[in-house]
Design a protein around this motif. Structure first.
Motif, short mmCIF file in Angstrom:
data_model
loop_
_atom_site.label_atom_id
_atom_site.label_comp_id
_atom_site.label_asym_id
_atom_site.label_seq_id
_atom_site.Cartn_x
_atom_site.Cartn_y
_atom_site.Cartn_z
N ASN A 67 2.94 -13.25 -12.84
CA ASN A 67 2.25 -12.09 -12.31
C ASN A 67 3.00 -11.65 -11.07
N ILE A 68 3.56 -10.44 -11.13
CA ILE A 68 4.37 -9.91 -10.03
C ILE A 68 3.89 -8.50 -9.68
N ASN A 69 4.38 -7.99 -8.57
CA ASN A 69 4.04 -6.63 -8.15
C ASN A 69 5.10 -5.66 -8.63
N CYS A 70 4.65 -4.50 -9.07
CA CYS A 70 5.53 -3.45 -9.55
C CYS A 70 6.36 -2.90 -8.38
N ASP A 71 7.63 -2.61 -8.64
CA ASP A 71 8.50 -2.05 -7.61
C ASP A 71 8.14 -0.60 -7.27
N VAL A 72 7.52 0.10 -8.19
CA VAL A 72 7.20 1.51 -7.98
C VAL A 72 5.83 1.67 -7.30
N THR A 73 4.81 0.99 -7.84
CA THR A 73 3.45 1.20 -7.37
C THR A 73 2.88 0.05 -6.56
N ASN A 74 3.54 -1.08 -6.58
CA ASN A 74 3.08 -2.31 -5.92
C ASN A 74 1.81 -2.87 -6.56
N GLU A 75 1.49 -2.41 -7.77
CA GLU A 75 0.35 -2.92 -8.52
C GLU A 75 0.76 -4.23 -9.20
#
Length: 178
Positions: A67-75
């Motif tokens: 589970n990681i954070n999206c580079d674009v939205t940080n979601e």
């Protein structure tokens, strides 16, 4: 960094042939390495050790998700990962891990610790650019995406067409009338 005992494979007492080992990796494994890019981890590691009379062959296979954070939205989102790796362990005078695929252990060693190989396999299986699947297919609703859409440059082609001298339009037809 002190090696974790549960990832040490003792090969001295094993018979010649294949031996299977299985590990379930979670977030505590990466907390030990102080790696903070993952929010959560659930990865299964299968290791097949093929013991031969003069060397060892290890085949690593990993599958699961991080589970990681999206580079674009940080979601946060779950990124599925799969990877495999082959390692040959030989015996020599001194420890040597300069070659990626070959590990040389000193004579007299009785176990091999695989924690570093597992760590690297999982980290390298994650894509460099991390994009939430909802961003790619357009189903993710996020304040950040709305703001990016608002701030993106608008199409001004229609306005440009109205401001162009009509004589240029005649010249453009020459290019298309071939």
């Amino acid at each position: 960094m002190k090696p974790m005992k549960e990832y040490a494979i003792p090969f001295v007492g094993l018979k010649v042939g294949n031996h299977d080992f299985e590990y379930n990796i979670d977030q505590t494994f990466f907390d030990y390495f102080e790696y903070e890019d993952f929010n959560d981890v659930k990865v299964k590691v299968d290791i097949t050790l093929n013991k031969k009379s003069t060397l060892l062959e290890l085949h690593f296979e990993i599958s699961g998700y991080v589970n990681i954070n999206c580079d674009v939205t940080n979601e946060p989102y779950n990124q599925n990962i799969e990877n495999n790796f082959d390692l040959v362990v030989k015996f020599g005078q001194e420890y040597n891990d300069e070659n990626i695929d070959i590990l040389i252990l000193p004579h007299g060693e009785h176990e091999i610790n695989v924690q570093q190989y597992i760590y690297e396999l999982i980290v390298l299986a994650v894509p460099v650019k991390r994009i939430h699947p909802g961003v790619e297919n357009g189903t993710l609703n996020s304040e950040i995406l709305d703001k990016l859409e608002e701030l993106s440059p608008k199409e001004e082609k229609e306005k440009e067409d109205k401001d162009i001298d009509p004589r240029w339009n005649t010249l453009k037809k020459l290019l298309t009338d071939k």
